[in-house]
Design a protein around this motif. Sequence first.
Motif, PDB file in Angstrom:
ATOM      1  N   ARG A   9      -0.688  -1.933  -3.281  1.00 29.50           N
ATOM      2  CA  ARG A   9      -0.455  -0.983  -2.035  1.00 29.50           C
ATOM      3  C   ARG A   9      -1.113  -1.602  -0.736  1.00 29.50           C
ATOM      4  O   ARG A   9      -0.530  -1.592   0.403  1.00 29.50           O
ATOM      5  CB  ARG A   9      -0.950   0.406  -2.124  1.00 29.50           C
ATOM      6  CG  ARG A   9      -0.216   1.130  -3.166  1.00 29.50           C
ATOM      7  CD  ARG A   9       1.095   1.629  -2.945  1.00 29.50           C
ATOM      8  NE  ARG A   9       1.372   2.043  -1.542  1.00 29.50           N
ATOM      9  CZ  ARG A   9       0.664   3.418  -1.011  1.00 29.50           C
ATOM     10  NH1 ARG A   9       0.548   4.185  -1.976  1.00 29.50           N
ATOM     11  NH2 ARG A   9       0.860   3.719   0.208  1.00 29.50           N
ATOM     12  N   TYR A  35      12.287  -4.765   2.321  1.00 26.85           N
ATOM     13  CA  TYR A  35      12.398  -4.691   3.655  1.00 26.85           C
ATOM     14  C   TYR A  35      10.963  -5.040   4.266  1.00 26.85           C
ATOM     15  O   TYR A  35       9.943  -4.949   3.384  1.00 26.85           O
ATOM     16  CB  TYR A  35      12.710  -3.467   4.283  1.00 26.85           C
ATOM     17  CG  TYR A  35      14.067  -3.013   3.835  1.00 26.85           C
ATOM     18  CD1 TYR A  35      14.501  -2.454   2.580  1.00 26.85           C
ATOM     19  CD2 TYR A  35      15.230  -3.156   4.596  1.00 26.85           C
ATOM     20  CE1 TYR A  35      15.723  -2.046   2.312  1.00 26.85           C
ATOM     21  CE2 TYR A  35      16.473  -2.905   4.308  1.00 26.85           C
ATOM     22  CZ  TYR A  35      16.887  -2.004   3.031  1.00 26.85           C
ATOM     23  OH  TYR A  35      18.079  -1.777   2.684  1.00 26.85           O
ATOM     24  N   GLN A  37       8.675  -4.063   7.724  1.00 27.56           N
ATOM     25  CA  GLN A  37       8.548  -3.321   8.899  1.00 27.56           C
ATOM     26  C   GLN A  37       7.524  -3.700   9.840  1.00 27.56           C
ATOM     27  O   GLN A  37       6.373  -3.760   9.245  1.00 27.56           O
ATOM     28  CB  GLN A  37       8.622  -1.651   8.592  1.00 27.56           C
ATOM     29  CG  GLN A  37       8.708  -0.861   9.628  1.00 27.56           C
ATOM     30  CD  GLN A  37       8.486   0.516   9.291  1.00 27.56           C
ATOM     31  OE1 GLN A  37       7.663   1.004   8.206  1.00 27.56           O
ATOM     32  NE2 GLN A  37       9.057   1.581   9.848  1.00 27.56           N
ATOM     33  N   GLY A  42      11.381  -2.564  13.618  1.00 22.40           N
ATOM     34  CA  GLY A  42      12.198  -1.608  12.610  1.00 22.40           C
ATOM     35  C   GLY A  42      11.959  -2.410  11.372  1.00 22.40           C
ATOM     36  O   GLY A  42      11.317  -3.244  10.990  1.00 22.40           O
ATOM     37  N   LEU A  43      12.633  -1.921  10.416  1.00 20.15           N
ATOM     38  CA  LEU A  43      12.898  -2.463   9.018  1.00 20.15           C
ATOM     39  C   LEU A  43      13.980  -3.565   8.814  1.00 20.15           C
ATOM     40  O   LEU A  43      15.227  -3.535   9.673  1.00 20.15           O
ATOM     41  CB  LEU A  43      13.442  -1.390   8.034  1.00 20.15           C
ATOM     42  CG  LEU A  43      12.085  -0.531   7.480  1.00 20.15           C
ATOM     43  CD1 LEU A  43      12.096   0.857   8.494  1.00 20.15           C
ATOM     44  CD2 LEU A  43      12.492  -0.371   6.121  1.00 20.15           C
ATOM     45  N   LEU A  88       4.458  -4.359   6.814  1.00 22.21           N
ATOM     46  CA  LEU A  88       4.388  -3.637   5.951  1.00 22.21           C
ATOM     47  C   LEU A  88       5.794  -3.672   5.182  1.00 22.21           C
ATOM     48  O   LEU A  88       6.981  -3.792   5.787  1.00 22.21           O
ATOM     49  CB  LEU A  88       4.558  -2.040   6.498  1.00 22.21           C
ATOM     50  CG  LEU A  88       4.748  -0.740   5.865  1.00 22.21           C
ATOM     51  CD1 LEU A  88       3.614  -0.935   4.750  1.00 22.21           C
ATOM     52  CD2 LEU A  88       4.693   0.359   6.731  1.00 22.21           C
ATOM     53  N   PHE A  90       8.678  -2.765   2.219  1.00 21.82           N
ATOM     54  CA  PHE A  90       8.957  -1.690   1.291  1.00 21.82           C
ATOM     55  C   PHE A  90       9.931  -2.350   0.089  1.00 21.82           C
ATOM     56  O   PHE A  90      10.874  -2.957   0.631  1.00 21.82           O
ATOM     57  CB  PHE A  90       9.929  -0.610   2.212  1.00 21.82           C
ATOM     58  CG  PHE A  90       9.056   0.270   3.033  1.00 21.82           C
ATOM     59  CD1 PHE A  90       8.604  -0.156   4.455  1.00 21.82           C
ATOM     60  CD2 PHE A  90       8.069   1.256   2.220  1.00 21.82           C
ATOM     61  CE1 PHE A  90       7.733   0.811   5.252  1.00 21.82           C
ATOM     62  CE2 PHE A  90       7.350   2.061   3.190  1.00 21.82           C
ATOM     63  CZ  PHE A  90       7.265   1.661   4.479  1.00 21.82           C
ATOM     64  N   GLN A 104      19.562   5.380  -0.995  1.00 25.13           N
ATOM     65  CA  GLN A 104      18.678   4.240  -1.424  1.00 25.13           C
ATOM     66  C   GLN A 104      17.052   5.174  -1.402  1.00 25.13           C
ATOM     67  O   GLN A 104      16.988   5.981  -0.548  1.00 25.13           O
ATOM     68  CB  GLN A 104      18.383   3.377  -0.190  1.00 25.13           C
ATOM     69  CG  GLN A 104      19.471   2.221   0.085  1.00 25.13           C
ATOM     70  CD  GLN A 104      19.118   0.949   0.626  1.00 25.13           C
ATOM     71  OE1 GLN A 104      18.215   0.038  -0.038  1.00 25.13           O
ATOM     72  NE2 GLN A 104      19.577   0.996   1.726  1.00 25.13           N
ATOM     73  N   PHE A 106      13.212   4.680  -1.831  1.00 24.24           N
ATOM     74  CA  PHE A 106      12.195   3.595  -1.078  1.00 24.24           C
ATOM     75  C   PHE A 106      10.721   4.049  -1.992  1.00 24.24           C
ATOM     76  O   PHE A 106      10.299   4.842  -2.122  1.00 24.24           O
ATOM     77  CB  PHE A 106      11.940   3.811   0.433  1.00 24.24           C
ATOM     78  CG  PHE A 106      13.011   3.047   1.199  1.00 24.24           C
ATOM     79  CD1 PHE A 106      13.937   3.595   1.102  1.00 24.24           C
ATOM     80  CD2 PHE A 106      12.625   1.984   1.864  1.00 24.24           C
ATOM     81  CE1 PHE A 106      15.108   2.746   1.985  1.00 24.24           C
ATOM     82  CE2 PHE A 106      13.807   1.421   2.732  1.00 24.24           C
ATOM     83  CZ  PHE A 106      14.754   1.966   2.661  1.00 24.24           C
ATOM     84  N   GLY A 107       9.986   2.648  -2.287  1.00 25.90           N
ATOM     85  CA  GLY A 107       8.687   2.740  -2.462  1.00 25.90           C
ATOM     86  C   GLY A 107       7.946   3.163  -1.681  1.00 25.90           C
ATOM     87  O   GLY A 107       8.226   3.208  -0.602  1.00 25.90           O
ATOM     88  N   PRO A 108       6.739   3.073  -1.844  1.00 22.91           N
ATOM     89  CA  PRO A 108       5.627   3.695  -0.838  1.00 22.91           C
ATOM     90  C   PRO A 108       5.028   2.730   0.160  1.00 22.91           C
ATOM     91  O   PRO A 108       4.487   3.192   1.179  1.00 22.91           O
ATOM     92  CB  PRO A 108       4.296   4.368  -1.683  1.00 22.91           C
ATOM     93  CG  PRO A 108       4.426   3.187  -2.758  1.00 22.91           C
ATOM     94  CD  PRO A 108       5.710   3.202  -3.138  1.00 22.91           C
TER      95      PRO A 108
END
Lengths: 115, 112
Positions: A9, A35, A37, A42-43, A88, A90, A104, A106-108
């Motif tokens: 993480r 992705y 971010q 943005g992503l 960050l 994802f 979709q 998403f993971g944390p």
Amino acid sequence: EAQVTQNPRYLITVTGKKLTVTCSQNMNHEYMSWYRQDPGLGLRQIYYSMNVEVTDKGDVPEGYKVSRKEKRNFPLILESPSPNQTSLYFCASSLLGSRGGDTQYFGPGTRLTVL
Amino acid sequence: KQEVTQIPAALSVPEGENLVLNCSFTDSAIYNLQWFRQDPGKGLTSLLLIQSSQREQTSGRLNASLDKSSGRSTLYIAASQPGDSATYLCAVNGGGYQKVTFGIGTKLQVIP
């Protein structure tokens, strides 16, 4: 519980030291994607995979590698990380991909810092 | 290249107000559009998915509309609550090959 998991993480590393961020989903999804971010940007999509052994570049693939040897796993590999890859990250998955019209998941997120 | 813009970038409203978030995109040849919510330090949660053939989708207090020809979508939140405070992201799937383009988001704060 249906979910997308990412590990680690949080990660702080140094320039040039190879690292892998793992992503795993337990929903039998065909499509997976990575992705990054960044503030103000943005992503942005790095890579995606429509199925096992099928991967393709997104908008910002430079400096990254991926593999899809199993349906459930889609690791992101940074062979030689650089400070501009501090971000960050994802991972996401969906049953058939966005063209299939499904959601979709998403993971944390993984917060990566490259010194 | 698809570009997605979200207006406003930030919004602060008192609890109970109805509000509208806007999303515009440059290429109308899309497959679908999805609205997400992102809480600080957490991942994205899907709120609504609108197919290109649809005009709107509703879920509880949320209603999303899509006008593909004009390149616009709106997310309507009724009777806002402090728990709605988050960043709302719009994502457009278009240009083929499963590519998804996100807007930068609208940061919403609902004041009790």
